[in-house]
Design a protein around this motif. Structure first.
Motif, mmCIF file in Angstrom:
data_model
loop_
_atom_site.group_PDB
_atom_site.id
_atom_site.type_symbol
_atom_site.label_atom_id
_atom_site.label_comp_id
_atom_site.label_asym_id
_atom_site.label_seq_id
_atom_site.Cartn_x
_atom_site.Cartn_y
_atom_site.Cartn_z
ATOM 1 N N ARG A 169 0.929 -1.136 0.019
ATOM 2 C CA ARG A 169 -0.103 -0.109 -0.018
ATOM 3 C C ARG A 169 0.708 1.281 0.053
ATOM 4 O O ARG A 169 1.881 1.371 0.441
ATOM 5 N N CYS A 182 -3.839 0.337 -2.569
ATOM 6 C CA CYS A 182 -2.980 -0.885 -3.034
ATOM 7 C C CYS A 182 -2.257 -0.619 -4.298
ATOM 8 O O CYS A 182 -3.101 -0.350 -5.179
ATOM 9 N N SER A 201 5.602 -1.658 2.203
ATOM 10 C CA SER A 201 4.836 -0.494 2.157
ATOM 11 C C SER A 201 5.590 0.642 2.887
ATOM 12 O O SER A 201 5.508 1.781 2.520
#
Length: 144
Positions: free
Chosen positions: A101, A107, A140
């Motif tokens: 993410r 996403c 992420s």
């Protein structure tokens, strides 16, 4: 994700001599792969609904989901935080995917484990998903 498909960016080959290989640059459908279903589940619902309306789902294997079954899976994928496919694109394969993410929570990509159903057995899905989710969260955070 790229439009109505997913694109493989990279693959790390396992140490086993026989394995499933997905070439970098290969496109995958959103409706019959774990990363594709993850992208569908995590996109805004109106976008996922529009995709389902405009896309013909081709039964690649006897396990390919119908639109109704796929739509029913999306809330569960959101709840669990990962997606799976059980030979829906390739007979005899299984795949588990977790989201990478951006800092806003959208996403951007997925980390996946793909293999033969004998080695990526359904009973291993939760443990594989936990490891993928942890790894995807580390990736992420590095994107910040």
């Amino acid at each position: 994700p790229l439009g109505d498909h997913g694109i493989t960016l990279e693959q790390v080959a396992p140490r086993t001599p026989i394995h499933i290989r997905v070439e970098p640059g290969a496109r995958c459908e959103l409706y019959n792969t774990a990363p594709g279903k993850l992208f569908l589940a995590l996109m805004p619902p109106p976008e996922a609904d529009a995709y389902l309306r405009r896309t013909a789902l081709v039964a690649c294997t006897p396990h390919t989901l119908t639109k109704r079954a796929l739509a029913a899976q999306l809330p569960e994928i959101r709840r669990l935080g990962y997606a799976v496919d059980r030979g829906e694109a390739l007979e005899g394969s299984h795949c588990v995917a977790a989201p990478v993410r951006d800092r806003g929570g959208a996403c951007l990509a997925a980390l996946t484990v793909t293999g033969f159903s004998a080695t990526v057995a359904e009973k291993r899905f939760p443990a594989l998903a936990a490891r993928l989710i942890a790894a995807a969260e580390r990736v992420s955070r590095r994107l910040d």
